[in-house]
Each structure stands twice: as structure tokens, then as C-alpha cells.
Scaffold this active site. Structure first.
Site, mmCIF file in Angstrom:
data_model
loop_
_atom_site.group_PDB
_atom_site.id
_atom_site.type_symbol
_atom_site.label_atom_id
_atom_site.label_comp_id
_atom_site.label_asym_id
_atom_site.label_seq_id
_atom_site.Cartn_x
_atom_site.Cartn_y
_atom_site.Cartn_z
ATOM 1 C CB SER A 190 -25.396 -93.987 62.408
ATOM 2 O OG SER A 190 -24.390 -93.579 63.307
ATOM 3 C CE1 TYR A 236 -25.196 -98.609 65.695
ATOM 4 C CE2 TYR A 236 -23.734 -96.819 65.043
ATOM 5 C CZ TYR A 236 -24.992 -97.265 65.421
ATOM 6 O OH TYR A 236 -26.035 -96.376 65.520
HETATM 7 P P1 NAP Z 1 -32.470 -98.156 71.773
HETATM 8 O O1 NAP Z 1 -33.181 -97.267 72.718
HETATM 9 O O2 NAP Z 1 -31.504 -99.169 72.282
HETATM 10 O O3 NAP Z 1 -33.550 -98.850 70.832
HETATM 11 C C1 NAP Z 1 -33.269 -99.973 70.061
HETATM 12 C C2 NAP Z 1 -34.575 -100.591 69.610
HETATM 13 O O4 NAP Z 1 -34.284 -101.738 68.808
HETATM 14 C C3 NAP Z 1 -35.398 -101.079 70.799
HETATM 15 O O5 NAP Z 1 -36.761 -100.900 70.531
HETATM 16 C C4 NAP Z 1 -35.069 -102.555 70.842
HETATM 17 O O6 NAP Z 1 -36.141 -103.271 71.441
HETATM 18 C C5 NAP Z 1 -34.962 -102.870 69.347
HETATM 19 N N1 NAP Z 1 -34.194 -104.083 69.121
HETATM 20 C C6 NAP Z 1 -32.938 -104.369 69.555
HETATM 21 N N2 NAP Z 1 -32.592 -105.619 69.177
HETATM 22 C C7 NAP Z 1 -33.663 -106.124 68.487
HETATM 23 C C8 NAP Z 1 -33.918 -107.363 67.852
HETATM 24 N N3 NAP Z 1 -32.992 -108.351 67.822
HETATM 25 N N4 NAP Z 1 -35.116 -107.557 67.249
HETATM 26 C C9 NAP Z 1 -36.054 -106.577 67.271
HETATM 27 N N5 NAP Z 1 -35.860 -105.381 67.843
HETATM 28 C C10 NAP Z 1 -34.671 -105.155 68.450
HETATM 29 O O7 NAP Z 1 -31.589 -97.285 70.783
HETATM 30 P P2 NAP Z 1 -31.922 -96.063 69.827
HETATM 31 O O8 NAP Z 1 -30.852 -95.084 70.049
HETATM 32 O O9 NAP Z 1 -33.340 -95.622 69.936
HETATM 33 O O10 NAP Z 1 -31.637 -96.753 68.423
HETATM 34 C C11 NAP Z 1 -32.581 -96.812 67.374
HETATM 35 C C12 NAP Z 1 -31.838 -96.740 66.056
HETATM 36 O O11 NAP Z 1 -31.200 -95.473 65.949
HETATM 37 C C13 NAP Z 1 -30.723 -97.784 65.900
HETATM 38 O O12 NAP Z 1 -30.700 -98.264 64.569
HETATM 39 C C14 NAP Z 1 -29.478 -96.983 66.187
HETATM 40 O O13 NAP Z 1 -28.343 -97.539 65.574
HETATM 41 C C15 NAP Z 1 -29.857 -95.659 65.581
HETATM 42 N N6 NAP Z 1 -29.067 -94.514 66.011
HETATM 43 C C16 NAP Z 1 -29.081 -94.092 67.285
HETATM 44 C C17 NAP Z 1 -28.326 -92.984 67.640
HETATM 45 C C18 NAP Z 1 -28.292 -92.438 69.026
HETATM 46 O O14 NAP Z 1 -27.519 -91.509 69.279
HETATM 47 N N7 NAP Z 1 -29.060 -92.931 69.957
HETATM 48 C C19 NAP Z 1 -27.558 -92.319 66.675
HETATM 49 C C20 NAP Z 1 -27.572 -92.798 65.376
HETATM 50 C C21 NAP Z 1 -28.337 -93.886 65.055
HETATM 51 P P3 NAP Z 1 -35.926 -104.663 72.229
HETATM 52 O O15 NAP Z 1 -34.696 -104.492 73.062
HETATM 53 O O16 NAP Z 1 -37.157 -104.849 72.974
HETATM 54 O O17 NAP Z 1 -35.771 -105.689 71.166
#
Ligand code: NAP
Length: 250
Positions: free
Chosen positions: A142, A155
Site C-alpha cells: 500500500s 493498517y
Molecule cells: P476489497 O474489495 O474489500 O477486497 C478485499 C478482499 O479480501 C475481498 O475479496 C474479501 O473477500 C477478502 N477478504 C477480506 N477478509 C477476508 C478474510 N478474513 N479471509 C479471506 N478473505 C478475506 O478491497 P481491495 O481494495 O480490493 O483490497 C485488496 C488488497 O489491496 C488489500 O490488501 C488492500 O489492503 C490492498 N490495497 C487496496 C487499496 C485501494 O485503494 N483499494 C490501496 C492499497 C492497497 P470476502 O469479503 O469475501 O472475504
């Protein structure tokens, strides 16, 4: 484009039910890989999208915060296509409250998923990759692997940890044929950032700082992930690749 071809490779992608993980899973399938998606709610939509495009995908429903489930998840995944060539540690969560009020339960929940499960899964899959003398691990970091953030101390700690673990594993495993790298996404519109997107003032203040002039979409992560999963990146180790529209360059 054989350098980027993933035909015959199997990728385990955590958090592949939506957002960034789903886009990466679909990108891998488009590049020819078999994909195994993991999420606590399952990955029906992702598997259906890949199958509809003629690709191969399976899913495992698991709460990765539960350490005791991880061995079984990896065993099940290994049984699906016979090997794991690529691991993407993408599953993640965020809890937003000011540091002074940040509940210990929130701190522990975020560290358990974002950092503990990432390291333990890397260990379990990494052992199997070391035995075979090849493999690619991609951790999702991130901007908060570099910066402090606001109201998200757990986080930020977890994502700084992701960058550190990426380098630690790369040091040990680069000589064993296993490349460990990370992608640090900038601001991407997903469920994770929905509360910021809904806050027009905050959304625009972030937008103003992005040289590319737009927030990212999960699709923006496809190419970088395919690159890090493919033989095009065989001499890249311990790198944290910012995919951020220039945010860190500002
Ligand atoms: P998201 O749409 O909320 O996706 C999160 C994913 O993680 C979902 O598939 C969710 O599926 C899964 N998940 C959550 N809790 C879980 C658990 N206990 N066990 C297994 N799976 C779990 O968010 P995203 O933005 O795509 O995030 C993906 C990654 O990118 C994360 O590591 C986040 O920190 C990182 N990131 C995102 C951003 C951004 O701007 N969006 C920026 C930097 C980094 P379920 O809910 O079905 O479990």
C-alpha cells in the site's frame, strides 16, 4: 509475448471475490493461468467470469484470519491443479478510527489478516516452491507501506510489515528460484476505499495529489501483477512496485 505467458501455471489469489484480487485473478486467467481464488464469502463471480471467457478457475471458501485454516487451504489448493506456481497475498481489511481510540480488537483483526496470514501462507506455499526450485510470490502492499495515513494505525503497521516481509523473504529465497515482490497500489476504487470515495471533500483532496489525474481502478493492477507473475520479472527480487498514478513521485 511469451515472456508474459502464464499458460500451464497455477495461481492462488487470496481475496479474489472482488476488487483488486478479482481483477488480478481475471488478468492471470487471460494470460493463460489456472486460477484458485480464496475469500471468506467464496469467489463465485470471479470463477464464473473466468469460465465464461474460456479460462480455468476454482475457489476455496476460507476465513484467512483463522491461522488454523491455512494448512488446509494450501493442501486443498495443491490438490486442485497439482502445484502452486504463483501466490498473490491480496486479502486485506482496514479499520478506520483515530489512533487514540483505536480498539485493540481492530488492531489484532487487521494484523491477523493483512500481515500474519500473508506471512504464514508465504511460508506454507514457499516451502513447496523451494522444493520445486521455482515460484512467484506477490504481496499486496500500500502507499501506507511508506506513509503514515490518517486514522488507520493498524493498517499502516500491517502494510509496513508487508514491505518488510517481502524483502526478508526475497533475501532468503531469491537464490532458491523463488521471486518475492510486492505491489503497492495507490488509491483504487473498491469496497476498501468506499467510505473515502463517498466523502467528496476527501476524495477530491486525494485526487488533486495524483499526477495521473484520476483514481485507479482494479484493472490498473492486472498488467503489473502479470509482469511479476511471469518470467519477464525473473531477476526482480524484493521490489515494492508502486502502481499509483504517480502519487509517490509527488
Ligand atoms: P476489497 O474489495 O474489500 O477486497 C478485499 C478482499 O479480501 C475481498 O475479496 C474479501 O473477500 C477478502 N477478504 C477480506 N477478509 C477476508 C478474510 N478474513 N479471509 C479471506 N478473505 C478475506 O478491497 P481491495 O481494495 O480490493 O483490497 C485488496 C488488497 O489491496 C488489500 O490488501 C488492500 O489492503 C490492498 N490495497 C487496496 C487499496 C485501494 O485503494 N483499494 C490501496 C492499497 C492497497 P470476502 O469479503 O469475501 O472475504
Amino acid at each position: 509475448m511469451t515472456l508474459f505467458d502464464l499458460t500451464g501455471k497455477t495461481a492462488l489469489v487470496t481475496g479474489a471475490s472482488g476488487g483488486i484480487g478479482q481483477a488480478i485473478a481475471i488478468g492471470f486467467a487471460e494470460a493463460g493461468a489456472n486460477v484458485i481464488g480464496v475469500a471468506s464469502s467464496g469467489c463465485d463471480a470471479t470463477v464464473a467470469a473466468i469460465a465464461a471467457a474460456g479460462g480455468n478457475a476454482k475457489q476455496i471458501k476460507a476465513d484467512l484470519s483463522d491461522e488454523s485454516r491455512l494448512e488446509a487451504v494450501v493442501e486443498e489448493a495443491l490438490g486442485m491443479y497439482g502445484a502452486i506456481d504463483i501466490l498473490v497475498n491480496n486479502a486485506g481489511m482496514i479499520r478506520r478510527t483515530p489512533a487514540a481510540e483505536h480498539a485493540r480488537a481492530d488492531w489484532h483483526a487487521v494484523i491477523a489478516l493483512n500481515l500474519n496470514s500473508l506471512f504464514f501462507l508465504s511460508q506454507l506455499v514457499g516451502r513447496h516452491m523451494i522444493e520445486r526450485g521455482s515460484g512467484k510470490i506477490i504481496n499486496i502492499a500500500s502507499m501506507l507501506s511508506f506513509q503514515g495515513g490518517i486514522n488507520v494505525p493498524g493498517y499502516t503497521a500491517s502494510k509496513h510489515g508487508v514491505a518488510g516481509v517481502t524483502k526478508a523473504l526475497a533475501n532468503e529465497w531469491a537464490g532458491k528460484g523463488v521471486q518475492v515482490n510486492a505491489i503497492a497500489p495507490g488509491y483504487i476504487e473498491t469496497n476498501n476505499t468506499a467510505p473515502i470515495v463517498a466523502d467528496e471533500k476527501r476524495y477530491n483532496s486525494i485526487l488533486e495529489r495524483i499526477p495521473a489525474g484520476r483514481w485507479g481502478s482494479p484493472q490498473d493492477l492486472k498488467g503489473p501483477a502479470v509482469f511479476l507473475a511471469s518470467s519477464a520479472s525473473d531477476y526482480l527480487n524484493g521490489h515494492v512496485l508502486c502502481v499509483d498514478g504517480g502519487w509517490m513521485a509527488r
